[in-house]
Design a protein around this motif. Structure first.
Motif, PDB file in Angstrom:
ATOM      1  N   LEU B  35      79.308 -58.191 -44.751  1.00  0.00           N
ATOM      2  CA  LEU B  35      78.018 -58.473 -44.706  1.00  0.00           C
ATOM      3  C   LEU B  35      77.847 -59.987 -44.598  1.00  0.00           C
ATOM      4  CD1 LEU B  35      76.398 -55.705 -47.168  1.00  0.00           C
ATOM      5  CD2 LEU B  35      76.147 -55.933 -44.680  1.00  0.00           C
ATOM      6  N   THR B  38      78.565 -61.405 -41.337  1.00  0.00           N
ATOM      7  CA  THR B  38      77.221 -61.226 -40.311  1.00  0.00           C
ATOM      8  C   THR B  38      76.259 -62.313 -40.765  1.00  0.00           C
ATOM      9  OG1 THR B  38      77.533 -58.844 -40.555  1.00  0.00           O
ATOM     10  CG2 THR B  38      75.506 -59.707 -40.042  1.00  0.00           C
ATOM     11  N   THR B  41      77.461 -65.412 -39.074  1.00  0.00           N
ATOM     12  CA  THR B  41      77.379 -65.272 -37.553  1.00  0.00           C
ATOM     13  C   THR B  41      75.856 -65.891 -37.358  1.00  0.00           C
ATOM     14  OG1 THR B  41      78.617 -63.136 -37.623  1.00  0.00           O
ATOM     15  CG2 THR B  41      77.385 -63.721 -35.426  1.00  0.00           C
ATOM     16  N   VAL B  42      74.902 -65.187 -38.064  1.00  0.00           N
ATOM     17  CA  VAL B  42      73.503 -65.691 -37.550  1.00  0.00           C
ATOM     18  C   VAL B  42      73.296 -67.326 -37.984  1.00  0.00           C
ATOM     19  CG1 VAL B  42      71.169 -65.173 -38.179  1.00  0.00           C
ATOM     20  CG2 VAL B  42      72.815 -63.433 -37.931  1.00  0.00           C
ATOM     21  N   VAL B  44      75.133 -69.682 -38.317  1.00  0.00           N
ATOM     22  CA  VAL B  44      75.995 -70.760 -37.540  1.00  0.00           C
ATOM     23  C   VAL B  44      75.139 -70.936 -36.419  1.00  0.00           C
ATOM     24  CG1 VAL B  44      77.624 -70.083 -35.712  1.00  0.00           C
ATOM     25  CG2 VAL B  44      78.381 -71.109 -37.895  1.00  0.00           C
ATOM     26  N   THR B  45      74.256 -70.260 -35.967  1.00  0.00           N
ATOM     27  CA  THR B  45      73.425 -70.545 -34.737  1.00  0.00           C
ATOM     28  C   THR B  45      72.428 -71.665 -34.840  1.00  0.00           C
ATOM     29  OG1 THR B  45      71.807 -68.650 -35.073  1.00  0.00           O
ATOM     30  CG2 THR B  45      73.869 -68.010 -33.711  1.00  0.00           C
ATOM     31  N   VAL B  47      72.937 -74.345 -35.895  1.00  0.00           N
ATOM     32  CA  VAL B  47      73.616 -75.663 -35.949  1.00  0.00           C
ATOM     33  C   VAL B  47      74.245 -75.578 -34.401  1.00  0.00           C
ATOM     34  CG1 VAL B  47      75.121 -77.343 -36.818  1.00  0.00           C
ATOM     35  CG2 VAL B  47      74.087 -75.663 -38.152  1.00  0.00           C
ATOM     36  N   ASN B  54      80.110 -73.052 -29.701  1.00  0.00           N
ATOM     37  CA  ASN B  54      79.292 -71.933 -30.072  1.00  0.00           C
ATOM     38  C   ASN B  54      79.918 -70.755 -29.705  1.00  0.00           C
ATOM     39  OD1 ASN B  54      77.591 -74.009 -31.011  1.00  0.00           O
ATOM     40  ND2 ASN B  54      76.022 -74.002 -29.461  1.00  0.00           N
ATOM     41  N   ALA B  62      83.270 -62.635 -34.845  1.00  0.00           N
ATOM     42  CA  ALA B  62      83.380 -60.999 -34.530  1.00  0.00           C
ATOM     43  C   ALA B  62      84.482 -60.523 -34.439  1.00  0.00           C
ATOM     44  CB  ALA B  62      82.721 -60.942 -32.995  1.00  0.00           C
TER      45      ALA B  62
END
Lengths: 353, 125
Positions: B35, B38, B41-42, B44-45, B47, B54, B62
């Motif tokens: 978790l 996850t 993952t979100v 980091v988007t 920046v 990216n 992943a």
């Protein structure tokens, strides 16, 4: 089976009475002298279990190859048309995708716990955890249905019915253009930058090959201030150094900024609007949606099949014990694979920038 | 069935009455790490590191999540090693597939694009 009974009638195998009930409450040996779950073409139960597992892993390898084919399509297409992806992915709802990821991870956890419960001979816990895993599948399909519905409402279908497909036709030219505008607005609305974040001044809203009909409607979609040149005119754009050319010339030039205050060079992730797309790319936007629906659709089919497997395990739960729970184990592997595929699908489709 | 087979079966039945069981604490711990990854993952988007970085960061996270699911939830850590071989082989082949397809399109695509003015049928709208 009958041949065995003929050759070994009512014998007592050393140390094990025929048909005795062991500490776990299961009939451990019948007159065969081995567990009823051991198939006759295996020597030992352990061999049977490890063979079953290997077979399942070979099947999972083929599933990975199947999804791999779709990932190849994604990779090649994104490699060749990155702008199409940067534009069209905005139609995907990142929050719903993230929630779906969490839902699948939780259901993977409950499935792993269900296998553990079976291994520990806890039937009640096994059944409860199977139900929880099934509910996770229902939650995932519910959110996916909402996502698909949102897109289909805006004519964002896979294939020829997609609004960006050259075959798309709503009857009259005006209706077709209106539908296209509606879809483009929907996609753009998801990609509105946060306050203070710069909008690249690169585009002028003009169609690249100068064709008037396409250019006209694409400007209609953005008229409301997103792209007017004045709105994005950088403040320091026309800065002229009064001492230019002399020895007093400024060595540090102020960065060109736009009204929000951010420097043009430091503009953040690339935002691609429909008008930024080349003429060739505009004809290809529908392919993004084909790839999206194929990948998530095939994955959704696997989720439904997995839910069927879990339901079947639930109705068979009384058969399982720590001595025999291979179906739960292998069914669990299938569900984990479904989760694995989504772990890759989510960042590749939803988090493109 | 003779006496020897019975003896073998008796001992391995005993051995197998206790299959390897993962503690619920370990399962829960792995879930929490998943978790958290996850969330990364979100997050980091938000920046921007440049489009190549990216993508690499997203894939690395992943792969980390996938490794955790494979090793712990799918039991590969305690399984016979050949199961992992089957899995890794399939992933290597998929990567090979992607690599060749991209190399091919990089080098051959220009041969497929017709020159300017060449009629292209119904797509020429």
């Amino acid at each position: 089976m009958s041949t065995h009974a003929a050759t070994t009638p009512a014998r007592t195998d050393s140390g094990h009475a025929a048909g005795h009930v062991d500490a776990q409450g299961d009939i451990h040996h019948d007159s065969h002298g081995h567990s009823p779950h051991l198939a006759h073409h295996f020597d030992t139960t352990e061999q049977q279990i490890s063979t079953g597992k290997l077979g399942m892993w070979c099947f999972l390898a083929t599933e990975i190859l199947m999804f791999g084919g779709l990932f190849v399509a994604y990779a090649v297409y994104r490699h060749n048309h990155p702008d199409v992806f940067l534009f069209a992915h905005k139609s995907l709802n990142t929050n719903l995708g993230a929630i779906n990821t969490v839902v699948l991870l939780l259901s993977s956890f409950t499935m792993a716990m269900a296998v553990r419960a079976a291994a520990m001979n806890n039937r009640k816990q096994l059944k409860m955890l199977l139900i929880l895993t099934f509910l996770g599948g229902i939650g995932f399909m519910g959110i996916k249905s909402k996502e698909y519905y949102d897109k289909w409402n805006k004519d964002l279908f896979p294939g020829a019915m997609n609004v960006f497909n050259t075959a798309f036709d709503k009857g009259t030219e005006v209706d077709t253009i209106k539908a296209k505008d509606k879809s483009i607005d929907y996609i753009e609305a998801h990609g509105v930058p946060a306050p203070g974040q710069a909008i690249p001044a690169a585009n002028t809203g003009k169609d690249l090959d100068g064709a008037q009909s396409e250019g006209a409607h694409s400007e209609g979609a953005y008229a409301a201030g997103m792209h007017s040149a004045a709105a994005v005119q950088p403040v320091g754009w026309n800065y002229k150094d009064p001492n230019a050319g002399t020895s007093d010339a400024a060595k540090i030039v102020p960065p060109q900024t736009i009204p929000g205050g951010m420097a043009v060079e430091n503009i953040g992730p690339k935002i691609v609007h429909y008008s930024d797309l080349s003429a060739g790319d505009r004809k290809n936007v529908n392919t993004f949606f084909s790839i999206y629906f194929m990948m998530t659709g095939l994955h959704a089919i696997h989720v439904i099949i997995g839910m069927g497997v879990i339901a079947w395990l639930y109705f068979r739960a009384n058969e399982f014990s720590s001595e025999y729970f291979a179906p739960v184990d292998l069914g669990g592997l299938y569900w984990h694979l479904v989760d694995l595929v989504w772990i890759f699908l989510f960042p590749l489709l939803y988090l493109i920038h | 069935m003779n006496h020897d087979t019975l003896a073998i079966e008796a001992s391995e039945e005993k051995a197998h009455a206790h299959p390897h069981v993962v503690s619920w604490q370990l399962n829960l711990g792995i879930l929490l790490v998943l978790l958290f990854l996850t969330f990364i993952t979100v997050a980091v988007t938000k920046v921007d590191f440049g489009s190549a970085a990216n993508l690499s960061i997203a894939l690395v996270v992943a792969v980390a999540k996938a490794a955790l699911v494979l090793l712990y939830f799918m039991h590969l850590r305690w399984d016979a090693p050949f199961n992992a071989v089957a899995l890794v082989a399939s992933m290597l082949f998929v990567m090979l597939f992607i690599l060749f397809a991209i190399t091919d399109t990089d080098t051959s695509l220009k041969n497929l694009t017709p020159p300017e003015g060449f009629p292209t049928g119904t797509m020429a709208r």
